[in-house]
Design an enzyme around this catalytic site. Structure first.
Site, mmCIF file in Angstrom:
data_model
loop_
_atom_site.group_PDB
_atom_site.id
_atom_site.type_symbol
_atom_site.label_atom_id
_atom_site.label_comp_id
_atom_site.label_asym_id
_atom_site.label_seq_id
_atom_site.Cartn_x
_atom_site.Cartn_y
_atom_site.Cartn_z
ATOM 1 N N HIS A 896 -66.177 47.827 57.527
ATOM 2 C CA HIS A 896 -65.260 48.320 56.601
ATOM 3 C C HIS A 896 -64.342 47.382 56.364
ATOM 4 C CE1 HIS A 896 -66.229 51.938 59.393
ATOM 5 N NE2 HIS A 896 -66.793 52.049 58.352
ATOM 6 N N GLU A 899 -60.635 46.557 57.103
ATOM 7 C CA GLU A 899 -60.128 46.376 58.592
ATOM 8 C C GLU A 899 -60.397 44.888 58.769
ATOM 9 O OE1 GLU A 899 -62.055 50.648 59.949
ATOM 10 O OE2 GLU A 899 -62.973 48.753 60.560
ATOM 11 N N HIS A 993 -64.106 46.550 64.868
ATOM 12 C CA HIS A 993 -63.523 47.246 63.542
ATOM 13 C C HIS A 993 -61.904 47.135 64.019
ATOM 14 C CE1 HIS A 993 -66.792 49.972 62.046
ATOM 15 N NE2 HIS A 993 -67.253 49.322 63.172
ATOM 16 N N GLU A 1078 -62.253 48.422 68.582
ATOM 17 C CA GLU A 1078 -61.130 48.776 67.577
ATOM 18 C C GLU A 1078 -59.846 47.855 67.838
ATOM 19 O OE1 GLU A 1078 -61.412 51.042 65.118
ATOM 20 O OE2 GLU A 1078 -63.094 51.982 65.462
HETATM 21 ZN ZN LIG Z 1 -64.105 50.741 61.066
#
Ligand SMILES: [Zn+2]
Length: 1197
Positions: A896, A899, A993, A1078
């Site tokens: 992504h 990010e 992420h 994350e």
């Molecule tokens: Zn992500």
């Protein structure tokens, strides 16, 4: 008259209040006291006895708050009261006293009985109350409790409609009147009942049709003017609640605007501002005004990205097909019938009393078949064997390799050399269609090649790897030295100089530095046309006059590039605003921060080289200063920004003022990538914007007021939404002015910008002054729903939606600065390539580092694949065997693009892996690391937030990646499939992420057991057999990494995630420890960094600690037979604690991972209406009545 009269009339009450103890006995559990009272009530045949018993009940239920009422309801008390009411209504004339008492009791128990409304309607009690009201319009004593009960009836929408039909709305409008000191309790109750009735759209429509909107506004203004001591705030509030409910209707909003409602509420609210206790009025007014604010059109020609990338293959029905299949000329910015009436039909049903039953867990995977691994890889070895070439470490025998340390060398690098000739070498894109049998590079040749520049750069590296300290930034003011640097010199890397390693270190540094400086004044050609653009921005008193000239860094294909500073007026010029270019080269030069010396992986020259090989859809020719200079994490702590009271309100009022004072609005477009020619000339009155560089994202800037700008973000390419990431340049600022920036097309319903997060700013002046760094900046930050309509084309069909505004205010310190703003610390694709190239320099003879091109992306960027491990100790069979048998760790990041924190974590991991610490040495000897550091280079380059150029979220393509459309995913998955095929399934897979809605760093993993626990599926015990190894790594991380939070982690498999890397690698490849890690974009709320915003320092540290955790994992598992000893591991770290999983949820919106796990206390709709739930309110009548009216408000949008 009050309730005390009962004592006089009914002496038997002594029984009830003789002692609190007896009351308790009646109500206590197991006691049949309540049944006794109820049965006597039911069987009572005369009014007097009934009244007596009801008085006892009333006393009983008044004490003990809600609990006793609960018992009463559970014993069927409500039904008994309704029966008595109906019987009493048949007696003629009915007893006024009885009606009064019955309704008083019903008002007490109603809020505690969830079926109260339905019972009233079915029993016929509803109509009895209506009749009593109609008969007692002048009798306030009876009217009051009846209206209280009506109000509770109306919570059921069917009842509300039915009551509306009886004319109840009109009746209540007759009860409420202009300001008066009399009857205030009755007014209050009547307004509450009216407010509840008006939640029904039928009733609201009826009220609008009867012209009641201007009436309500006039009443509100009357009370506002006369209630100067604010004693009747609840009446004023009641009037607003009625308006609020009516304006849920489009018709109501129109009537409100026609009645000048905006101006009335705006001015009255402004007058209320100084009195803090009037906040509820201001907040409700604000809510109404926001709702009625005419929906504006987003100021763009189309919501489709301003950039278009032509796909060779457009899958029919896919997102791109849908996007471009709209008829040309169709306006996709607003819906024609936006917010239409049809969507506002009566949707109320009788079931609405149960509607809060909806489950938070409906995203959990409940299909057990999908929770178990697939044994079949689904590909033949024929298809996969081509990937062998990416695993040459498994076949290399190192026979030609010299293990003599003095001749440093290691396997080849055939990627990311700064030499453009080598860089442009076509990447081998392995696909199933083009099998090529023998692709393994000739390791022997490569192994023996010795890179001279590597030995050369060792002393320099030694000095540059010391801890970063701003004080060590070297600011050269030596003119002699500067003259020296204008001598053209060959590139440091492509043509190694002949300096011998015996040179003293200081000489080395000097030499190195001079190369650095050389690189900065990269080109002198093309500077002839510079004066025009630069003279006017040459500024007095600016420190830059004393500094070394700083030239625009990039040349692409010999085309002179303008520098990114100075805004749009000098397009085509290559000159900067920081100083004047002098053709003779003897003008004062601009000092630049020597970040290359301070940041081991940074080198401005190299960055420029890398940019030249980066393919962008808009064909960017500029380089942003922050990426060129580099970023050194500031030493100072950056606490979460404390939210100032009322900031959202004041920002919203400023927005409303646009409507109230339209003449103040400039509405001047100052930046527009859709119409570059329309950008205005510099006149000193406006800021200048720019976003035309790698990872830049800003579509349009509109000056709204003197120092306020509306900014519009660009959609991801081949998409019409996903606006979140921003990165742009601002110049032409004044100092001492607070500039308000509003990003007006955000999409998420909430943001960490409401919880202490600040955007990032990079000041070129600060960088030149020795602080090349991104810092958290901005005050008055908030995030709220705005008045720009969001087309249903981009909302999945939902109509009437709005965008959200992120607003922040910045006061610039330096005049004529060039500043950059970003959503998070930028990390471009060119930065990655630079870092990877510099990692080569960190290689020691003991390190095995190989960089391959995994594949090319859609726009022709290469996707790097790294292999890092330790060289075998010797070429003995044993050592080679140990080398080849090391377990694989597979890491990836940045699928992504928005990010960027994931890349900083990855940088920390890579730097640690290439380091010289004993831990790093051990780690390399333990594992083979396979790393794809950027899964979505195209998205990163082009400033996307979420997607690749195919307009799709690549982390939703893992089940069936298309080799043409999703090459990076297809080939990464193939690598994993290959490993599974040769039975070398990785020990750990982790995809890095960033998370925009949660704090801390945490992991998502996959566990059948925890998924089953969270759902209601029945599973046999054999289904639940799984080893607990998946918990080990997060557990270790929570012990060693201060930013990491185990409590935020979750191991539940969600349906919406079935095509993410984590779930597919777990289920299809069979990696038990398959994770998403994350990292917060905001900060931490636990551990050592509690209360601080996250910076690149902590992110990089996290990446390093991930490595340390892998080492600890190694100690907890057997390296020789790690798969079999996982039970041991779970013994060591302790069994799973169930409470960890039970405190997580899998409620998912569009975010790739669970959202809203933390309490949202300031959402876009937030105001004082969001009081506690109904159960908190006891039946104490008057005292809690107003609270009650607020507690049940349901926001409809
Ligand atoms: Zn992500």
């Amino acid at each position: 008259m009050d309730y005390h009269y009962t004592k006089r009339y009914y002496p038997s009450l002594d029984y009830a209040d003789s002692s609190e103890r007896s009351g308790k006995e009646v109500m206590s559990k197991g006691s049949s006291g309540m049944e006794v009272i109820l049965s006597s009530l039911e069987n009572s045949r005369d009014v007097q006895t009934t009244l007596n018993i009801m008085c006892i009940l009333s006393e009983l239920l008044t004490v003990g708050r809600g609990r006793r009422v609960g018992v009463f309801v559970s014993k069927g008390g409500t039904g008994v009261l309704f029966q008595i009411l109906i019987s009493a209504s048949k007696e003629l004339p009915s007893s006024e006293e009885l009606m009064l008492q019955l309704h008083s009791l019903l008002a007490k128990v109603g809020p505690k009985d969830r079926k109260f409304g339905v019972k009233a309607r079915l029993s016929g009690a509803l109509n009895v109350t209506v009749d009593v009201v109609k008969q007692n319009l002048q009798n306030a004593k009876v009217l009051l409790p009846c209206l209280q009960v009506l109000r509770i009836y109306s919570n059921n929408s069917v009842n509300a409609i039915s009551l509306g039909k009886t004319g109840m709305v009109e009746i209540i409008f007759k009860i409420v009147g202009p300001y008066s000191k009399k009857n205030t309790s009755l007014f209050k109750v009547a307004l509450d009942a009216l407010g509840a009735l008006l939640k029904s759209k039928t009733n609201a429509r009826r009220a609008v049709d009867s012209g009641h909107v201007p009436v309500l506004l006039a009443l509100y203004l009357d009370w506002h003017r006369n209630d100067t001591r604010h004693r009747c705030m609840l009446i004023r509030k009641g009037l607003l609640v009625c308006l609020r409910n009516i304006t849920n209707l489009k018709l109501g909003r129109r009537a409100f605007l026609e009645a000048d409602g905006m101006r009335i509420l705006y001015h009255s609210s402004t007058e209320c501002l100084p009195v803090r206790t009037l906040d509820p009025l201001i907040n409700t007014s604000s809510l109404i005004m926001r709702k009625c604010f005419p929906k504006n059109r987003l100021p763009v020609p189309t919501i489709k990205s301003a950039f278009h990338f032509l796909l060779h293959q457009v899958p029919p029905g896919g997102p791109v097909d849908q996007l471009y299949n709209q008829l040309s000329g169709v306006d996709d910015v607003v819906d024609e019938s936006d917010d239409n009436e049809e969507a506002e039909g009566e949707t109320d049903t009788e079931n609405d009393e149960d509607k809060d039953q909806c489950s938070l867990n409906d995203d959990i995977e409940t299909d057990l078949n999908k929770l178990h691994p697939i044994r079949n890889i689904g590909r033949s070895f024929e298809e996969l064997k081509d990937y062998q070439k990416f695993f040459s470490e498994l076949s290399e025998d190192f026979q030609g390799y010299s293990f003599d340390i003095s001749k440093s060398a290691s396997p080849s690098t055939y990627l990311f050399s700064s030499s453009s000739a080598r860089f442009s070498r076509p990447a081998e894109v392995p696909t199933a269609q083009t099998p090529s049998p023998k692709q393994i590079p000739d390791s022997q040749n490569v192994c023996t090649s010795v890179k001279e520049h590597q030995t050369l750069s060792c002393p320099f590296l030694a000095s540059s790897q010391t801890p970063l300290d701003l004080d060590t930034i070297h600011l050269s003011k030596n003119k002699d030295q500067q003259e020296g640097i204008n001598i053209p010199a060959p590139d440091r890397r492509t043509a190694p100089t002949s300096i011998s390693t015996s040179l003293c270190q200081s000489h080395m540094i000097e030499q190195e530095l001079s190369h650095q400086l050389e690189g900065v004044s990269l080109e002198d050609k093309g500077s002839q046309n510079a004066e025009a653009g630069s003279e006017k921005v040459k500024h007095e008193g600016s420190p830059v006059n004393n500094l070394r000239h700083f030239q625009p860094p990039v040349l692409l294909g010999g085309f002179p590039i303008r520098r990114t500073g100075g805004g749009g007026s000098n397009v085509g010029s290559d000159c900067g605003s920081e100083g004047t270019e002098d053709e003779a080269g003897d003008a004062p030069l601009l000092e630049v921060p020597d970040t290359a010396r301070l940041l081991p992986l940074h080198d401005p020259d190299l960055y420029v080289e890398m940019v030249k090989g980066t393919q962008s859809v808009p064909q960017y020719a500029e380089v942003a200063y922050p990426d060129y200079f580099g970023h050194i994490a500031p030493m100072l702590k950056e606490p979460l920004l404390e939210r100032i009271y009322g900031v959202q309100r004041s920002k919203i009022f400023q927005d409303i003022e646009r409507l109230i004072h339209p003449n103040d609005i400039l509405d001047k477009v100052v930046y527009d990538i859709d119409h570059p020619s329309s950008m205005i000339e510099e006149n000193g009155e406006s800021l200048k914007f720019n976003s035309q560089f790698e990872s830049g994202n800003l579509r349009k800037a509109i000056q709204v007021r003197k120092s306020e700008y509306d900014l519009v973000l660009n959609a991801d390419i081949n998409s019409n939404h996903y606006h979140q990431w921003f990165y742009f340049e601002v110049s032409g600022m004044r100092t001492g002015t607070g500039y308000r920036f509003n990003i007006i097309n955000c999409e998420k319903s909430n943001s960490q910008f409401n919880y202490g997060m600040q955007p990032l700013m990079y000041s070129v002046q600060e960088a030149i002054g020795g602080k090349p760094q991104w810092v958290r900046t901005g005050t008055d930050i908030c995030y709220y729903k705005n008045h720009f309509a969001r087309s249903s084309v981009a909302t999945g069909g939902q109509k009437g939606k709005s965008y959200y505004t992120l607003t922040f205010t910045v006061t610039f310190i330096h005049k004529d600065d060039v500043c950059y703003f970003a959503y998070h610390y930028p990390y471009t694709y060119s930065t990655l390539k630079m870092h990877l190239s510099k990692l080569e320099d960190m290689r020691t003879p003991q390190i095995y580092l190989r960089q391959d091109v995994l594949c090319e992306t859609l726009s022709g960027n290469t996707c790097p694949l790294l292999t890092i491990t330790a060289m075998p100790e010797s070429k003995s069979t044993d050592h080679i065997c140990q080398f080849r048998n090391r377990p694989f760790i597979f890491l990836s990041a940045r699928v992504h693009p928005g990010e960027t924190n994931a890349s900083w974590v990855m940088k920390g991991t890579l730097e640690f892996l290439m380091g010289t610490s004993p831990l790093a040495v051990n780690l390399r000897e333990a594992y083979i690391f396979k790393i794809v550091p950027m899964l979505n280079p195209d998205g990163v380059v082009n400033g996307n937030h979420r997607c690749s150029l195919s307009g799709e979220d690549l982390n939703r393509q893992w089940q069936n990646p298309d080799p043409e459309l999703h090459p990076t995913i297809y080939h990464t998955k193939s690598l994993l499939q290959y490993l599974a095929y040769i039975q070398r399934t990785p020990l750990v897979f982790c995809d890095y992420h960033g998370h925009s809605r949660k704090k801390n760093v945490f992991m998502y993993g996959c566990s059948v057991k925890e998924t089953v626990w969270q759902s209601d599926i029945s599973a046999t015990s054999s289904d639940l057999q799984e080893d607990l190894g998946y918990r080990t790594l997060p557990k270790i991380l929570s012990q060693i990494a201060p930013a990491f939070s185990l409590a935020s982690s979750s191991f539940v498999v969600e349906r919406s995630k079935e095509s993410t890397a984590r779930v597919v690698v777990w289920r299809e490849i069979g990696v038990k420890r398959s994770y998403t890690m994350e990292s917060t974009l905001c900060g931490c709320d636990q551990g050592k960094y509690k209360g601080l915003q996250i910076s690149t320092r902590e992110l990089e540290e996290m990446g390093a600690q991930f490595c340390v955790a892998m080492l600890r994992l190694k100690r907890l598992t057997s390296l020789r037979n790690h798969q079999n000893l996982l039970d041991l591991e779970s013994d060591i770290i302790g069994t799973q604690s169930k409470n960890v999983s039970s405190c997580t949820t899998t409620y998912v919106l569009e975010e790739d991972e669970p959202s809203f796990l933390e309490a949202i206390d300031y959402s876009a709709e937030s105001n004082d209406e969001d009081a506690g739930p109904e159960s908190d309110v006891c039946g104490d009548g008057q005292e809690n009545f107003d609270q009650l009216s607020d507690s049940e408000t349901i926001h409809r949008n």
